[in-house]
Design an enzyme around this catalytic site. Structure first.
Site, mmCIF file in Angstrom:
data_model
loop_
_atom_site.group_PDB
_atom_site.id
_atom_site.type_symbol
_atom_site.label_atom_id
_atom_site.label_comp_id
_atom_site.label_asym_id
_atom_site.label_seq_id
_atom_site.Cartn_x
_atom_site.Cartn_y
_atom_site.Cartn_z
ATOM 1 N N SER A 33 0.820 -1.224 0.000
ATOM 2 C CA SER A 33 0.000 0.000 0.000
ATOM 3 C C SER A 33 0.847 1.264 0.000
ATOM 4 O O SER A 33 1.656 1.471 0.892
ATOM 5 C CB SER A 33 -0.861 0.071 1.269
ATOM 6 O OG SER A 33 -1.738 -0.995 1.348
ATOM 7 N N HIS A 64 -3.050 0.654 -4.589
ATOM 8 C CA HIS A 64 -2.389 -0.531 -5.130
ATOM 9 C C HIS A 64 -2.504 -0.514 -6.639
ATOM 10 O O HIS A 64 -3.539 -0.841 -7.192
ATOM 11 C CB HIS A 64 -3.071 -1.803 -4.602
ATOM 12 C CG HIS A 64 -2.592 -2.214 -3.255
ATOM 13 N ND1 HIS A 64 -1.572 -3.103 -3.072
ATOM 14 C CD2 HIS A 64 -2.988 -1.850 -2.024
ATOM 15 C CE1 HIS A 64 -1.358 -3.282 -1.789
ATOM 16 N NE2 HIS A 64 -2.216 -2.525 -1.125
ATOM 17 N N HIS A 86 -5.535 -8.950 -2.077
ATOM 18 C CA HIS A 86 -5.651 -9.376 -0.676
ATOM 19 C C HIS A 86 -6.787 -10.382 -0.501
ATOM 20 O O HIS A 86 -7.747 -10.397 -1.265
ATOM 21 C CB HIS A 86 -5.931 -8.167 0.227
ATOM 22 C CG HIS A 86 -4.893 -7.094 0.126
ATOM 23 N ND1 HIS A 86 -4.879 -6.189 -0.901
ATOM 24 C CD2 HIS A 86 -3.829 -6.802 0.917
ATOM 25 C CE1 HIS A 86 -3.841 -5.366 -0.739
ATOM 26 N NE2 HIS A 86 -3.197 -5.726 0.347
ATOM 27 N N TYR A 88 -9.062 -10.238 1.722
ATOM 28 C CA TYR A 88 -10.334 -9.561 2.017
ATOM 29 C C TYR A 88 -11.056 -9.080 0.770
ATOM 30 O O TYR A 88 -12.233 -8.720 0.827
ATOM 31 C CB TYR A 88 -10.134 -8.386 3.000
ATOM 32 C CG TYR A 88 -9.207 -7.298 2.528
ATOM 33 C CD1 TYR A 88 -9.588 -6.389 1.537
ATOM 34 C CD2 TYR A 88 -7.931 -7.159 3.070
ATOM 35 C CE1 TYR A 88 -8.737 -5.402 1.099
ATOM 36 C CE2 TYR A 88 -7.064 -6.169 2.641
ATOM 37 C CZ TYR A 88 -7.477 -5.291 1.651
ATOM 38 O OH TYR A 88 -6.626 -4.323 1.214
ATOM 39 N N GLU A 89 -10.367 -9.069 -0.374
ATOM 40 C CA GLU A 89 -11.035 -8.653 -1.607
ATOM 41 C C GLU A 89 -11.946 -9.754 -2.142
ATOM 42 O O GLU A 89 -12.704 -9.527 -3.089
ATOM 43 C CB GLU A 89 -9.998 -8.244 -2.656
ATOM 44 C CG GLU A 89 -9.246 -6.978 -2.235
ATOM 45 C CD GLU A 89 -8.134 -6.597 -3.195
ATOM 46 O OE1 GLU A 89 -8.460 -6.154 -4.310
ATOM 47 O OE2 GLU A 89 -6.956 -6.724 -2.831
ATOM 48 N N ALA A 116 2.352 -2.305 4.495
ATOM 49 C CA ALA A 116 1.956 -1.308 5.478
ATOM 50 C C ALA A 116 1.402 -2.074 6.666
ATOM 51 O O ALA A 116 0.701 -3.070 6.497
ATOM 52 C CB ALA A 116 0.885 -0.399 4.893
ATOM 53 N N MET A 217 -2.606 -6.976 6.786
ATOM 54 C CA MET A 217 -3.558 -7.831 6.057
ATOM 55 C C MET A 217 -2.940 -8.487 4.821
ATOM 56 O O MET A 217 -3.655 -8.834 3.878
ATOM 57 C CB MET A 217 -4.772 -6.986 5.640
ATOM 58 C CG MET A 217 -5.440 -6.254 6.782
ATOM 59 S SD MET A 217 -6.740 -5.151 6.189
ATOM 60 C CE MET A 217 -7.093 -4.190 7.678
ATOM 61 N N SER A 218 -1.622 -8.642 4.802
ATOM 62 C CA SER A 218 -0.982 -9.197 3.597
ATOM 63 C C SER A 218 0.253 -10.012 3.957
ATOM 64 O O SER A 218 0.437 -10.413 5.104
ATOM 65 C CB SER A 218 -0.582 -8.053 2.655
ATOM 66 O OG SER A 218 0.486 -7.312 3.206
ATOM 67 N N ASN A 241 0.657 3.439 11.040
ATOM 68 C CA ASN A 241 -0.251 3.964 12.069
ATOM 69 C C ASN A 241 -0.027 3.163 13.351
ATOM 70 O O ASN A 241 0.444 2.032 13.286
ATOM 71 C CB ASN A 241 -1.716 3.840 11.608
ATOM 72 C CG ASN A 241 -2.093 2.413 11.272
ATOM 73 O OD1 ASN A 241 -1.565 1.816 10.331
ATOM 74 N ND2 ASN A 241 -3.007 1.858 12.039
ATOM 75 N N HIS A 255 -7.766 4.295 6.094
ATOM 76 C CA HIS A 255 -6.908 3.871 4.988
ATOM 77 C C HIS A 255 -6.120 5.072 4.444
ATOM 78 O O HIS A 255 -4.973 4.934 4.010
ATOM 79 C CB HIS A 255 -7.770 3.234 3.885
ATOM 80 C CG HIS A 255 -6.985 2.685 2.729
ATOM 81 N ND1 HIS A 255 -5.979 1.760 2.888
ATOM 82 C CD2 HIS A 255 -7.049 2.941 1.391
ATOM 83 C CE1 HIS A 255 -5.463 1.471 1.694
ATOM 84 N NE2 HIS A 255 -6.093 2.171 0.775
HETATM 85 N N1 HPA Z 1 -4.278 -2.970 11.016
HETATM 86 C C1 HPA Z 1 -4.254 -3.892 10.020
HETATM 87 N N2 HPA Z 1 -3.652 -3.692 8.864
HETATM 88 C C2 HPA Z 1 -3.019 -2.522 8.675
HETATM 89 C C3 HPA Z 1 -2.994 -1.517 9.659
HETATM 90 C C4 HPA Z 1 -3.664 -1.759 10.895
HETATM 91 O O1 HPA Z 1 -3.675 -0.925 11.815
HETATM 92 N N3 HPA Z 1 -2.278 -0.478 9.158
HETATM 93 C C5 HPA Z 1 -1.884 -0.849 7.900
HETATM 94 N N4 HPA Z 1 -2.321 -2.078 7.616
#
Ligand code: HPA
Length: 281
Positions: A33, A64, A86, A88-89, A116, A217-218, A241, A255
């Site tokens: 990301s 992406h 991903h 989740y897609e 990320a 998530m990857s 974050n 996001h």
């Molecule tokens: N949680 C899950 N996936 C993420 C996060 C998060 O805080 N930040 C970037 N990808």
């Protein structure tokens, strides 16, 4: 489309990429990301949009882009995945790991993954880089593993070892390169979650209690498939974050924040990856 990608489908995708480039990449690079800018430095680039490659899962997520860039970086023959799909897609784990199987089919021996991630370690700050030492494959432990289904014994064993998911020599090299370049580099455990909802404070506390330093998530399904095939893997998270385990009213994770901080980190991550490629044997 079947949940399980077949060897024939992988071979079709490999053959397609071979027809589109005469180059023989040795190192695969996956950009997460907001990090796809790294691919701009690739020279002699053969660019292949994902949608043209048979069976390739396209990402639907903003931030992406979807292209394979085959060329040279610091004199090394690389294949860069600019963007990834991903779980989740809506793809199966077998489908989202078709790209790594294709990279393996093209003859790659080293794989560098970036992503990320949210920081869980209380010492981490947004903008930090973290070398992945180990991971928690939470969906995998619960039965959602990319190797679930028929095993291709020629690709790797039914029960692959995961003692060193991230290559110790590559990690040592990355740490040494970062120190030489004056780039602060954290190290830790990455927890893979399914997403797409971000974690609740209770979930964040649970992940921290389980030993995770970052959550995302990857990456992990790709690592599992790469290790199955004996590929050396290096993983670097950008901490975009630091979600709160004890939030104040109004606090939230977005996001946009993930993409914004990801973009800020790109120059540092680019410098690290360039220096690393120069030192990679
Ligand atoms: N949680 C899950 N996936 C993420 C996060 C998060 O805080 N930040 C970037 N990808």
């Amino acid at each position: 489309m079947s949940e399980f990608v077949s060897r024939e489908q992988i071979q079709e995708a490999v053959a397609f990429v071979r027809r589109r480039t005469g180059q023989q990449p040795a190192i695969g690079l996956v950009l997460g990301s907001g990090l796809s800018g790294l691919a701009e430095a690739v020279t002699s680039a053969d660019i292949i949009p994902y949608q043209e490659i048979p069976h390739w899962p396209a990402s639907t997520v903003p931030g992406h882009s979807g292209r394979l860039v085959v060329g040279e970086l610091e004199g090394r023959a690389v294949l860069v995945q600019q963007g990834r799909a991903h779980f989740y897609e809506g793809y199966s784990l077998s489908q989202i790991t078709l790209p790594v199987r294709v990279m393996i089919g093209l003859g790659i021996s080293t794989l560098i993954l970036t992503n990320a991630a949210g920081g869980l370690n209380p010492d981490f700050r947004a903008g930090d880089l973290m070398l992945i030492r180990d991971h928690l494959n939470l969906p995998g432990l619960a039965g959602n593993n990319p190797l679930r289904g028929p095993n291709d014994d020629e690709a790797g064993p039914r029960f692959p070892d995961m003692t060193f998911p991230y290559d110790p020599d590559l990690r040592a090299l990355a740490a040494s390169v970062a120190a030489d370049e004056g780039i602060p580099l954290r190290e830790g455990v990455y927890a893979f979650v399914g997403g797409p909802s971000f974690e609740t404070p209770a979930e964040l506390r649970m992940l921290r209690a389980l030993g995770a330093d970052a959550v995302g998530m990857s990456t992990v399904p790709t690592v599992v498939v790469a290790r199955h095939a004996g590929i050396r893997v290096l993983g670097i998270s950008t901490i975009t974050n630091v979600p709160s385990m004890d939030p104040r009213p109004g606090q939230m994770t977005t996001h946009e924040e993930v993409l914004e901080v990801g973009a800020l980190v790109v120059p540092r991550l680019t410098r690290l990856l360039h220096a690393l490629l120069r030192r990679l044997a």
